[in-house]
Design a protein around this motif. Structure first.
Motif, PDB file in Angstrom:
ATOM      1  N   SER A  68     -21.081 -13.950 -10.216  1.00 40.48           N
ATOM      2  CA  SER A  68     -20.878 -13.263  -8.837  1.00 40.48           C
ATOM      3  C   SER A  68     -22.386 -13.246  -8.297  1.00 40.48           C
ATOM      4  CB  SER A  68     -20.810 -11.642  -9.416  1.00 40.48           C
ATOM      5  OG  SER A  68     -19.505 -11.369  -9.820  1.00 40.48           O
ATOM      6  N   MET A  69     -22.194 -13.525  -6.902  1.00 33.98           N
ATOM      7  CA  MET A  69     -23.052 -13.489  -5.914  1.00 33.98           C
ATOM      8  C   MET A  69     -24.043 -14.782  -5.922  1.00 33.98           C
ATOM      9  SD  MET A  69     -22.370 -10.694  -4.892  1.00 33.98           S
ATOM     10  CE  MET A  69     -23.039 -10.554  -3.389  1.00 33.98           C
ATOM     11  N   GLN A  70     -23.610 -15.739  -6.809  1.00 35.61           N
ATOM     12  CA  GLN A  70     -24.194 -17.039  -6.993  1.00 35.61           C
ATOM     13  C   GLN A  70     -23.211 -17.841  -6.625  1.00 35.61           C
ATOM     14  OE1 GLN A  70     -26.091 -17.797 -10.725  1.00 35.61           O
ATOM     15  NE2 GLN A  70     -26.811 -15.569 -10.914  1.00 35.61           N
ATOM     16  N   ARG A  71     -23.792 -19.240  -6.301  1.00 34.26           N
ATOM     17  CA  ARG A  71     -22.881 -20.609  -5.805  1.00 34.26           C
ATOM     18  C   ARG A  71     -22.083 -21.055  -7.044  1.00 34.26           C
ATOM     19  NH1 ARG A  71     -26.089 -24.249  -1.120  1.00 34.26           N
ATOM     20  NH2 ARG A  71     -25.871 -22.410   0.589  1.00 34.26           N
ATOM     21  N   VAL A  72     -20.843 -20.888  -6.676  1.00 36.40           N
ATOM     22  CA  VAL A  72     -19.986 -21.894  -7.833  1.00 36.40           C
ATOM     23  C   VAL A  72     -20.553 -23.075  -7.968  1.00 36.40           C
ATOM     24  CG1 VAL A  72     -18.072 -22.625  -8.781  1.00 36.40           C
ATOM     25  CG2 VAL A  72     -18.004 -20.499  -7.173  1.00 36.40           C
ATOM     26  N   PRO A  73     -21.061 -23.694  -9.184  1.00 36.93           N
ATOM     27  CA  PRO A  73     -21.685 -24.934  -9.438  1.00 36.93           C
ATOM     28  C   PRO A  73     -20.777 -25.958  -8.796  1.00 36.93           C
ATOM     29  CG  PRO A  73     -21.926 -23.416 -11.448  1.00 36.93           C
ATOM     30  CD  PRO A  73     -21.131 -22.686 -10.478  1.00 36.93           C
ATOM     31  N   GLY A  74     -21.633 -27.026  -8.183  1.00 31.38           N
ATOM     32  CA  GLY A  74     -20.812 -27.999  -7.822  1.00 31.38           C
ATOM     33  C   GLY A  74     -20.294 -27.604  -6.456  1.00 31.38           C
ATOM     34  N   THR A  75     -20.376 -26.303  -5.516  1.00 32.26           N
ATOM     35  CA  THR A  75     -20.002 -26.108  -4.508  1.00 32.26           C
ATOM     36  C   THR A  75     -20.939 -25.336  -3.485  1.00 32.26           C
ATOM     37  OG1 THR A  75     -19.110 -23.974  -4.832  1.00 32.26           O
ATOM     38  CG2 THR A  75     -17.368 -25.934  -5.603  1.00 32.26           C
ATOM     39  N   ARG A  76     -20.590 -25.089  -2.501  1.00 25.86           N
ATOM     40  CA  ARG A  76     -21.369 -24.196  -1.589  1.00 25.86           C
ATOM     41  C   ARG A  76     -20.973 -22.556  -1.431  1.00 25.86           C
ATOM     42  NH1 ARG A  76     -25.322 -26.858   1.039  1.00 25.86           N
ATOM     43  NH2 ARG A  76     -25.436 -25.260   2.596  1.00 25.86           N
ATOM     44  N   TYR A  77     -19.697 -22.277  -2.563  1.00 25.44           N
ATOM     45  CA  TYR A  77     -19.188 -21.256  -2.225  1.00 25.44           C
ATOM     46  C   TYR A  77     -19.917 -20.166  -3.250  1.00 25.44           C
ATOM     47  CZ  TYR A  77     -15.659 -17.546  -2.025  1.00 25.44           C
ATOM     48  OH  TYR A  77     -15.149 -16.284  -1.857  1.00 25.44           O
ATOM     49  N   THR A  78     -20.313 -18.839  -2.626  1.00 29.99           N
ATOM     50  CA  THR A  78     -20.532 -17.829  -3.316  1.00 29.99           C
ATOM     51  C   THR A  78     -19.704 -17.178  -4.037  1.00 29.99           C
ATOM     52  OG1 THR A  78     -22.548 -17.738  -2.052  1.00 29.99           O
ATOM     53  CG2 THR A  78     -22.192 -15.775  -3.556  1.00 29.99           C
ATOM     54  N   TRP A  79     -19.657 -16.758  -5.363  1.00 28.99           N
ATOM     55  CA  TRP A  79     -18.484 -16.054  -6.094  1.00 28.99           C
ATOM     56  C   TRP A  79     -18.494 -14.807  -5.698  1.00 28.99           C
ATOM     57  CZ3 TRP A  79     -14.144 -17.871  -7.458  1.00 28.99           C
ATOM     58  CH2 TRP A  79     -13.336 -17.294  -8.657  1.00 28.99           C
ATOM     59  N   HIS A  80     -17.243 -14.204  -5.693  1.00 28.84           N
ATOM     60  CA  HIS A  80     -17.281 -12.430  -5.309  1.00 28.84           C
ATOM     61  C   HIS A  80     -17.895 -11.753  -6.459  1.00 28.84           C
ATOM     62  CE1 HIS A  80     -13.253 -13.809  -6.970  1.00 28.84           C
ATOM     63  NE2 HIS A  80     -13.635 -12.628  -7.847  1.00 28.84           N
ATOM     64  N   PRO A  81     -17.925 -10.610  -6.173  1.00 36.70           N
ATOM     65  CA  PRO A  81     -18.234  -9.444  -7.284  1.00 36.70           C
ATOM     66  C   PRO A  81     -17.231  -8.943  -7.923  1.00 36.70           C
ATOM     67  CG  PRO A  81     -18.506  -8.370  -5.003  1.00 36.70           C
ATOM     68  CD  PRO A  81     -18.342  -9.796  -4.863  1.00 36.70           C
ATOM     69  N   ALA A  82     -17.353  -8.207  -8.905  1.00 36.78           N
ATOM     70  CA  ALA A  82     -16.493  -7.557  -9.740  1.00 36.78           C
ATOM     71  C   ALA A  82     -15.210  -8.373  -9.986  1.00 36.78           C
ATOM     72  CB  ALA A  82     -16.197  -6.247  -9.006  1.00 36.78           C
ATOM     73  N   PRO A  83     -15.243  -9.420 -10.455  1.00 30.76           N
ATOM     74  CA  PRO A  83     -13.831 -10.162 -10.660  1.00 30.76           C
ATOM     75  C   PRO A  83     -12.682  -9.802 -11.644  1.00 30.76           C
ATOM     76  CG  PRO A  83     -15.641 -11.330 -11.775  1.00 30.76           C
ATOM     77  CD  PRO A  83     -15.945 -10.114 -11.230  1.00 30.76           C
ATOM     78  N   ASP A  84     -11.627  -9.680 -10.938  1.00 28.60           N
ATOM     79  CA  ASP A  84     -10.716  -8.681 -11.977  1.00 28.60           C
ATOM     80  C   ASP A  84      -9.435  -9.888 -11.880  1.00 28.60           C
ATOM     81  OD1 ASP A  84      -8.339  -6.761 -12.347  1.00 28.60           O
ATOM     82  OD2 ASP A  84     -10.280  -5.500 -12.425  1.00 28.60           O
ATOM     83  N   GLY A  85      -8.097  -9.417 -11.750  1.00 31.69           N
ATOM     84  CA  GLY A  85      -7.169 -10.172 -12.045  1.00 31.69           C
ATOM     85  C   GLY A  85      -7.044 -11.540 -11.640  1.00 31.69           C
ATOM     86  N   GLY A  86      -6.314 -12.378 -12.482  1.00 34.04           N
ATOM     87  CA  GLY A  86      -6.689 -14.004 -12.140  1.00 34.04           C
ATOM     88  C   GLY A  86      -4.956 -14.611 -12.555  1.00 34.04           C
ATOM     89  N   ALA A  87      -5.127 -15.792 -12.240  1.00 32.35           N
ATOM     90  CA  ALA A  87      -4.015 -16.766 -12.513  1.00 32.35           C
ATOM     91  C   ALA A  87      -4.386 -18.185 -12.231  1.00 32.35           C
ATOM     92  CB  ALA A  87      -2.718 -16.267 -11.781  1.00 32.35           C
TER      93      ALA A  87
END
Length: 388
Positions: A68-87
């Motif tokens: 959270s609040m850091q760039r996803v490695p290999g991208t320029r996108y900052t990951w969101h806070p409080a990750p919850d449900g996923g698929a």
């Protein structure tokens, strides 16, 4: 017999007398005499923690794919806070993992795209400007239902591939949404509600694949055994909350995860530590797991998000407890599959398998800091010799 064991014996007898019976689903065909009990799992004991602080069985490894609040490695996108449900969703020769953000006002959802070798190749936003996006569910037509967890919460249909704006789906009701699961046989969407006196719902769209209109119904019954459904009179706009509109609606203490497979919809209730099993083919409700009905110490507590593998194994994440994902096998054995150390004030969220079943994704919502804003969230991938 100690008082606690007497209480558990009474509860076990009550659950069985209430109608627990064999289901037609792939899971629990042999194991519905009573809820799951602790035992030795198919992968053996947990080993010492790895470099990421995760205990896993022999042969399994983990990696951090986002923080959270850091760039996803290999991208320029900052990951969101409080990750919850996923698929996970197939995408070309790779796949996509989507994740909700359980924070107010700016919650939404994000996606990470992988190539055929599992390398991260992109990350991006698929939902903006929503609030408390907790769990949700995938649809058979490849969209992600992101659910808002507050009194007037709405389900948003989002597009993991990107390129399309998310769409509100108020026909699925306005309430404290948690999770969703699609039943392609009966062409309905099951929905859980995170309230102490919440309900279990199903939505019957007028046209399968189009969630813009349809009928919302609530489960009616008095416990395990035969149950029925009744239409909710006013699911979109209400004075009386949705869960109080139908007399006789069955109450569930803190509805959480929801997962459908083989004619059975499994859903969890954190307030009483249960995994329920609704057999849609026979309209029967039973308990797949109850931490009050365990002989000895319960390995699985704080039940939350839930998913399944092709083998019929269920994977149930803990909100609290020992910060584990527990495995429940078709033979009725419950056992820890992984444990995250040093994240004591967090919760495990978003378990989901890659389309080929070889990788498991999940998050620690609040990380090592435990900060309620979720700015220290971690999202992981586990690989290894999963049964297939």
């Amino acid at each position: 017999m100690p008082i606690e064991l007497k209480r558990r014996a009474f509860l076990r007898g009550t659950a069985i007398a209430g109608g627990t019976a064999a289901f037609s689903g792939a899971l629990w065909q042999r194991a519905f005499a009573e809820p799951a009990q602790p035992g030795v799992g198919p992968y053996g004991p947990l080993r010492a923690a790895d470099a990421n602080g995760i205990q896993l069985p022999e042969g399994f490894t983990s990696r951090v794919i986002a923080r959270s609040m850091q760039r996803v490695p290999g991208t320029r996108y900052t990951w969101h806070p409080a990750p919850d449900g996923g698929a996970c969703f197939p995408a070309g020769d790779g796949w996509i993992y989507v994740s909700n953000s359980e924070v107010p006002l700016v919650g939404g959802a994000s996606a990470v795209r992988f190539d055929a070798s599992g390398n991260v190749v992109d990350a991006y936003r698929i939902l903006n400007g929503t609030t408390m996006n907790c769990a949700g569910g995938a649809t058979p037509w490849g969209t992600w239902l992101s659910c808002e967890e507050y009194d007037l919460g709405i389900v948003y249909e989002t597009y993991p591939q990107g390129g399309r704006s998310a769409v509100q789906r108020p026909a699925l009701g306005r309430f404290t949404h948690e999770a969703a699961a699609c039943d392609p046989v009966r062409r309905v969407v099951y929905l859980t509600e995170d309230e102490e006196d919440g309900c279990f719902y199903r939505f019957r769209p007028d046209t399968w694949g189009d969630l813009s209109s349809g009928t919302l119904e609530v489960l009616v019954g008095s416990g395990t055994g035969k149950v029925t459904w009744q239409r909710v009179p006013s699911p979109r706009v209400w004075v009386t909350p949705t869960r109080h509109q139908v007399d006789g609606a069955m109450r569930f203490n803190g509805g959480e995860g929801c997962y459908y497979t083989g004619n059975v919809c499994y859903f969890t209730t954190k307030g009483d530590g249960r995994v329920w099993a609704y057999d849609a083919a026979t309209s029967t409700l039973a308990l797949a797991y109850d931490d009050d009905l365990v002989t000895g110490e319960a390995p699985l507590t704080g039940v939350d998000n839930i998913t399944g593998a092709r083998t019929g194994d269920l994977y149930v994440a803990e909100d609290g407890g020992n910060m584990e994902i527990n495995l429940i096998t078709p033979d009725g054995v419950v056992t820890p599959f992984l444990r995250v150390l040093g994240h004591d004030e967090s919760e495990i969220t978003g378990p989901a398998f890659s389309p080929d079943g070889t990788r498991l994704y999940f998050s620690s919502q609040r990380g090592t800091s435990g900060f309620a804003g979720g700015t220290d969230g971690y999202t992981y991938e586990v690989t290894g010799p999963f049964r297939r």
